[in-house]
Design an enzyme around this catalytic site. Sequence first.
Site, PDB file in Angstrom:
ATOM      1  N   GLU A 119       1.895  -8.396   9.931  1.00 15.78           N
ATOM      2  CA  GLU A 119       2.192  -7.530  10.718  1.00 15.78           C
ATOM      3  C   GLU A 119       1.641  -7.677  12.060  1.00 15.78           C
ATOM      4  O   GLU A 119       0.851  -8.608  12.294  1.00 15.78           O
ATOM      5  CB  GLU A 119       1.495  -6.293  10.096  1.00 15.78           C
ATOM      6  N   HIS A 156       0.766  -1.056   0.081  1.00 10.88           N
ATOM      7  CA  HIS A 156      -0.086   0.143  -0.071  1.00 10.88           C
ATOM      8  C   HIS A 156       1.151   1.177  -0.237  1.00 10.88           C
ATOM      9  O   HIS A 156       2.212   1.011   0.024  1.00 10.88           O
ATOM     10  CB  HIS A 156      -0.941   0.061   1.129  1.00 10.88           C
ATOM     11  N   HIS A 199       6.930  -6.253  11.288  1.00  7.74           N
ATOM     12  CA  HIS A 199       6.112  -4.665  11.734  1.00  7.74           C
ATOM     13  C   HIS A 199       5.503  -4.685  12.924  1.00  7.74           C
ATOM     14  O   HIS A 199       4.321  -4.539  13.280  1.00  7.74           O
ATOM     15  CB  HIS A 199       5.019  -4.555  10.461  1.00  7.74           C
ATOM     16  N   HIS A 258       1.512   3.848   1.993  1.00  7.37           N
ATOM     17  CA  HIS A 258       2.111   4.266   3.113  1.00  7.37           C
ATOM     18  C   HIS A 258       3.636   4.561   3.104  1.00  7.37           C
ATOM     19  O   HIS A 258       4.329   3.497   2.568  1.00  7.37           O
ATOM     20  CB  HIS A 258       1.657   3.680   4.536  1.00  7.37           C
ATOM     21  N   HIS A 284      -7.602  -1.274   5.780  1.00  6.88           N
ATOM     22  CA  HIS A 284      -6.364  -0.549   6.322  1.00  6.88           C
ATOM     23  C   HIS A 284      -6.373   1.147   5.587  1.00  6.88           C
ATOM     24  O   HIS A 284      -6.625   2.025   6.289  1.00  6.88           O
ATOM     25  CB  HIS A 284      -5.182  -1.111   5.879  1.00  6.88           C
ATOM     26  N   ASP A 299       0.023  -4.214   5.771  1.00 12.40           N
ATOM     27  CA  ASP A 299      -0.922  -3.552   6.870  1.00 12.40           C
ATOM     28  C   ASP A 299      -2.217  -3.968   6.723  1.00 12.40           C
ATOM     29  O   ASP A 299      -2.823  -3.971   5.332  1.00 12.40           O
ATOM     30  CB  ASP A 299      -0.846  -2.011   7.093  1.00 12.40           C
TER      31      ASP A 299
END
Length: 617
Positions: free
Chosen positions: A203, A68, A413, A70, A157, A178
Amino acid sequence: MAEIRATPLGAGQDVGRSCILVSMGGKNIMLDCGMHMGYNDSRRFPDFTYVSEKGPLSEHLDCVIISHFHLDHCGALPYFSEMVGYDGPIYMTHPTKAIAPILLEDFRKISVDKKGETNFFTSQNIKDCMKKVIAVNLHQVEEVAPGMFIKAYYAGHVLGAAMFEIRVGQQSVVYTGDYNMTPDRHLGAAWIDKCRPDLLITESTYATTIRDSKRCRERDFLKSVHQTVEKGGKVLIPVFALGRAQELCILLETFWERMNLKAPIYFTTGLTEKANHYYKLFVDWTNQNIKKTFVHRNMFEFKHIRPFEQSYLKEPGPMVVFATPGMLHAGQSLNIFKQLAPSEENIVIIPGYCVQGTVGNKVLSGQKRVEIHGKTVEVKMRVQYMSFSAHADAKGIMQLIRMCSPRHVMLVHGEGEKMEFLHSKIEQEFGIPCYYPANGETSTILTCPPIPVDVSTSLLKRQASLSSQYLAAPVTKRPMYRRPMSAVVTMDPECGTRPRLIGVDEAAQSLGVCSHDLRFTSEISLSRPVSSSVDAVLGQLKGNLEKWCPEQSIKLLPDTNSLSVGQIALKVQARSDSSQPAATSSFHVNVSWPFQDEAAARHLVALLGQGSSNGTS
């Protein structure tokens, strides 16, 4: 025995800089390529020398997968591809491909244009990097290389976040990135098939946390905001541009409308417009409620939320400000915090996780003096943490493991101590190995790939018939219908290279040989009145068997002093036994059966033994 090797270059017993190398079946995959929010030195990016110390990395990697947009998952991507050197394919979803370059450019501007950092990627690097991206759809199987396939699943998420299943031959890995197992106001919950991967890499940000109900959190959040603005204070809510920001904006917009509040709500300039654009473009990635109302009303066009200007901070009176980024490590949120921190009337509400080293993490741990841009800032404003994090909590992680049913689990993570606790819980509850390597440590997972075989139609039909009889029988009588599949494995080059299962009779017929029946026996001693005969004992046994197994075909064979229950034979013989009391006679029952009737025969022997004086096998 084959193996899978997984090495975290980032996010190993740490949050941030997600980057995991996976090797299996002769293929090498990089999962995410993120930066660490807490560092401004060489530790900011993963150590790519683990891939190769010299030469282009394309020779050592088959693909890169980004979960993703981020920055702790994609922030190092332009540096990796354009400055270190990687020309291979990069896979991500369509929303991630659209949004990631915008966040990367914002990050570059803060780092280079405002902080004056060097040895950093350029705007052109970002553009060139994105040219290598191949966008994938959810549930679309993409062939990366011969024998290597990937498939994306919805992760919740943030908009466009995906979990990826990677298959190489008979080996498979699922990487979650995530994810969130709880639906919120604008996104749905993560979902994946029961794909039974050899390794699940998940994660574990909230490895020891089980969050309270969302309604309670929303109530407490609105109460804190309302009380502060009623007293004339200012509320700072640091968020990332897309995701949690929209969730809280929808919540405050609804509350302001219901309560008819007049205090202004601001969002840092430009981000609301960008968010609106992408939520319109990718509305299919939102939850059912947003999709349902989208035709009549765009939930992301806010009546009470306006663009923010820096001069507004000097105005007296209350206000609410959403500012990026979410960890108070740079940008507008850090500048606003610096100005609001000295006043006790104000509050900063941090709605998500802050990695170590960020200002957000420092004030949450209770520090009253923090250094910002070389100056010490005294923190008098109230600091409150309310988890609106879009990460799975401990319960959600266990739910995902149950959902996809892996053979091994690896935690990334997350913080080391919390990982250790969750690791023990996973091994105890699921009985599968769990790993949580530190950065640079390699976990080797041994796998036993399944061997695909063809099965003859007649064998399948026979087994299906036996299974239906077993399921139709009462639970107490099911042992009489339990039959293992008896088959012969054949290899016929004319029928292909895969092994084939055929029935025993079918195999004997095709080979032109006679099949032999291997039988097992057990003997039981019965004591009966002295006047009893073999025929009387046979009749009594037949009556008992008809009562115990009414659905079975029971045949009396008086000429041989025996009876049969399907393929199970029972033969009665009179025996002289001086140890028996004078008023009784001794009879021996010999029970024999083929291998496939083992369960039924053992059940019968147990029933017969209940009335015997002793039993021997």
